[in-house]
Design an enzyme around this catalytic site. Structure first.
Site, mmCIF file in Angstrom:
data_model
loop_
_atom_site.group_PDB
_atom_site.id
_atom_site.type_symbol
_atom_site.label_atom_id
_atom_site.label_comp_id
_atom_site.label_asym_id
_atom_site.label_seq_id
_atom_site.Cartn_x
_atom_site.Cartn_y
_atom_site.Cartn_z
ATOM 1 N N HIS A 1 1.501 -2.344 0.345
ATOM 2 C CA HIS A 1 1.621 -1.682 -0.951
ATOM 3 C C HIS A 1 0.375 -2.028 -1.767
ATOM 4 O O HIS A 1 -0.239 -3.077 -1.572
ATOM 5 C CB HIS A 1 2.859 -2.176 -1.693
ATOM 6 C CG HIS A 1 4.142 -1.650 -1.154
ATOM 7 N ND1 HIS A 1 5.250 -1.487 -1.941
ATOM 8 C CD2 HIS A 1 4.507 -1.249 0.094
ATOM 9 C CE1 HIS A 1 6.242 -1.015 -1.216
ATOM 10 N NE2 HIS A 1 5.813 -0.866 0.035
ATOM 11 N N GLU B 1 0.031 -3.062 -4.812
ATOM 12 C CA GLU B 1 0.130 -4.305 -5.572
ATOM 13 C C GLU B 1 -0.104 -5.519 -4.691
ATOM 14 O O GLU B 1 -0.821 -6.450 -5.075
ATOM 15 C CB GLU B 1 1.512 -4.448 -6.221
ATOM 16 C CG GLU B 1 1.895 -3.341 -7.162
ATOM 17 C CD GLU B 1 2.740 -2.266 -6.477
ATOM 18 O OE1 GLU B 1 2.325 -1.742 -5.420
ATOM 19 O OE2 GLU B 1 3.803 -1.941 -7.011
#
Length: 148
Positions: free
Chosen positions: A52, A54
């Protein structure tokens, strides 16, 4: 610098993901109003569920700063973090999180659940809705084109 400035950088990262056929999410870690790291979703490209935006941005920031505590940093992300990413935010001790689009299905900053406000030792502050329409429209456009 203002929040919209850094969210625009995260949006540019999300557009990179879009071009690769990835869900268009981008993330930026800053410290003292400087970009430390930035990334975008790479799950399909890397064939790995944990890539992901993040998590990759947090990983890069830890590498660059030489430690796992990012307590002097801020995170900007175009979509409300999921539970996995919210857990990483808590564990990295990032004090401030800013996101664009809300994710009522999987969002872990208050939309579906709130991992950032669980009774533990560290509770990051967060604010959603920054450049919300731009962030939301990019994701909606991606899925609209995917269905065609």
């Amino acid at each position: 610098m203002d929040r919209e400035y850094f969210m625009k950088i995260a949006l540019a990262e999300a557009k990179k993901a879009y071009k690769l056929g990835e869900i268009p999410v981008g993330a930026v870690v800053t410290k003292d109003n400087e970009v430390i790291s930035k990334s975008y979703n790479k799950r399909e490209t890397r064939k790995n569920a944990v890539f992901h935006a993040e998590l990759d941005a947090i990983y890069q920031a830890c590498e660059k700063l030489g430690g796992w505590r990012l307590w002097e940093c801020e995170l900007y992300v175009t979509l409300e973090p999921c539970p996995m990413c919210a857990g990483a935010i808590v564990n990295a001790k990032i004090p401030n999180v800013y996101f664009g689009a809300y994710d009522t299905k999987n969002g872990a900053c208050g939309s579906a659940l709130n991992v950032l406000n669980m009774p533990n030792n560290f509770r990051p502050k967060f604010e959603g809705g920054i450049l919300e329409s731009e962030c939301s429209n990019l994701i909606k456009d991606f899925f609209k084109n995917l269905r065609k």
